[in-house]
Design a protein around this motif. Structure first.
Motif, PDB file in Angstrom:
ATOM      1  N   CYS A  21       2.419   1.750  -3.416  1.00 14.15           N
ATOM      2  CA  CYS A  21       1.476   1.469  -4.498  1.00 14.15           C
ATOM      3  C   CYS A  21       1.791   2.268  -5.765  1.00 14.15           C
ATOM      4  O   CYS A  21       1.905   1.705  -6.860  1.00 14.15           O
ATOM      5  CB  CYS A  21       0.059   1.754  -4.031  1.00 14.15           C
ATOM      6  N   SER A  54      -4.331  -1.585  -1.721  1.00  9.93           N
ATOM      7  CA  SER A  54      -4.033  -0.213  -1.304  1.00  9.93           C
ATOM      8  C   SER A  54      -5.307   0.535  -0.927  1.00  9.93           C
ATOM      9  O   SER A  54      -5.357   1.237   0.097  1.00  9.93           O
ATOM     10  CB  SER A  54      -3.293   0.519  -2.419  1.00  9.93           C
ATOM     11  N   SER A  58       0.825  -1.214   0.000  1.00 10.01           N
ATOM     12  CA  SER A  58       0.000   0.000   0.000  1.00 10.01           C
ATOM     13  C   SER A  58       0.858   1.262   0.000  1.00 10.01           C
ATOM     14  O   SER A  58       0.614   2.197  -0.773  1.00 10.01           O
ATOM     15  CB  SER A  58      -0.913  -0.011   1.232  1.00 10.01           C
ATOM     16  N   ASN A  78      -6.142   1.942   2.780  1.00 12.72           N
ATOM     17  CA  ASN A  78      -6.400   3.360   2.987  1.00 12.72           C
ATOM     18  C   ASN A  78      -7.772   3.587   3.615  1.00 12.72           C
ATOM     19  O   ASN A  78      -7.958   4.495   4.432  1.00 12.72           O
ATOM     20  CB  ASN A  78      -6.305   4.121   1.680  1.00 12.72           C
TER      21      ASN A  78
END
Length: 343
Positions: free
Chosen positions: A300, A336, A297, A340
């Motif tokens: 990314c 990702s 992530s 998030n």
């Protein structure tokens, strides 16, 4: 097949041409430590040439299987294998070449139940260690490499080398300044890690941390050949079915993921492609640990850019490669976004 030094009448009733030859090699090798060493060396090299003739034929006649088998048994009985290996540095170029040729034939000889020379080496494993250490001697390194690879064909001998202290020397040998020797060592290293799946799996299970700590240095080497070949070998043995548990453990570790990420940015297109095929296993893992997810992530954007820029070769594999790349890009994007959203 007959030989001149077999024709004397002093031979005991039970002696054979093969036992006479084995004894002659034995005695001439022992004589190398005497004051007449130069003459003894000539005798040794003549005897090795004769041994090759018995084992391979003379061009006009094929070797006699019974004579070959008997010679192998007598060579073990007379401890000739030990003497040949120990005196390898003393032999001339032609004699070493003949010895390597004979070695390959001898190890394949069986008495119907066991490979007698392999059995002998199992009882004299110090000879295997000696051959490994001979990579330090540039005069005989390539000869020893050929002899070692012949040994590696047999599971018990390969297993011993893998688990011996001398195995770690290969991590040094593959980066030697002499390209020919380093390449030969890399070839032997690959054979050890790919030929016998079960033995390799057992070795990796018992030496996981130690092995991969050393292997990490190969993957991050400044030497292009070392990086490329070690990456290729890694994918070969790690993705073998018997190593599935090792592979599952490997792809959960962030330190190894970061190595593959760095290799995706290598200046070599070949290394980039090879790294991708390992990197995709980390990403495709349905049970990615939090550390792996977090790393993917955080990186990314850079990863997606690198994946989009991966080179492709012209040919029928392009379509499959692009499909795999797209799947990996989608998975990184998904991971990702999920990460998030949680944070």
């Amino acid at each position: 097949m007959s030989f001149s030094f077999f024709r004397g009448s002093s031979r005991s009733p039970r002696s054979t041409p093969q036992s006479d030859l084995a004894k002659a090699i034995h005695d001439s090798l022992l004589a190398l430590d005497s004051k007449t060493a130069s003459k003894a060396l000539e005798e040794v090299e003549k005897n090795i040439a004769t041994m090759r003739q018995v084992l391979s034929g003379d061009g006009d006649a094929e070797p006699n299987p019974e004579q070959v088998s008997k010679l192998a048994l007598d060579i073990c009985k007379e401890d000739v294998l030990s003497l040949l290996v120990q005196n390898l540095p003393t032999l001339g170029w032609k004699a070493r070449k003949d010895l390597v040729h004979c070695w390959c034939i001898l190890l394949g000889q069986t008495d119907g139940f066991t490979y007698c020379c392999v059995d002998y080496l199992e009882k004299h494993v110090e000879l295997l260690d000696f051959l490994v250490m001979c990579y330090n001697n540039k005069e005989i390194a390539l000869n020893c490499g050929s002899m070692l690879r012949e040994c590696v064909k047999y599971p018990t001998l390969a297993k011993y080398i893998l688990e011996s202290a001398s195995f770690e020397l290969f991590f040094k040998y593959v980066e030697l300044a002499n390209f020919d020797i380093a390449s030969d060592a890399l070839c032997t290293f690959k054979e050890l890690l790919t030929r016998h799946e079960t033995a390799v799996s057992q070795f990796l299970s018992g030496h996981y941390e130690q092995f991969f700590k050393l292997y990490e240095k190969l993957l991050t080497s400044s030497n292009y050949v070392t990086r490329r070949q070690s990456l290729k070998i890694l994918s070969e043995f790690l993705l073998e079915p018997p190593n599935s548990q090792i592979m599952k453990q490997y792809i959960t570790e962030v330190r190894f993921l970061k190595i593959m990420m760095a290799l995706l940015e290598d200046s070599s297109k070949n290394i980039q492609i090879s790294a991708f095929h390992m990197f995709k296993v980390f990403v495709a893992n349905p049970n990615k640990p939090p550390e792996i997810i977090d790393t993917l992530s955080k990186n990314c954007e850079a990863l997606l850019r690198q994946l989009h820029n991966l080179p492709t070769s012209k040919g029928g594999e392009d379509e499959q490669f692009e499909e795999e790349r797209d799947l990996i890009i989608n998975e990184i994007t998904r991971v990702s976004q999920l990460s998030n959203a949680i944070t």
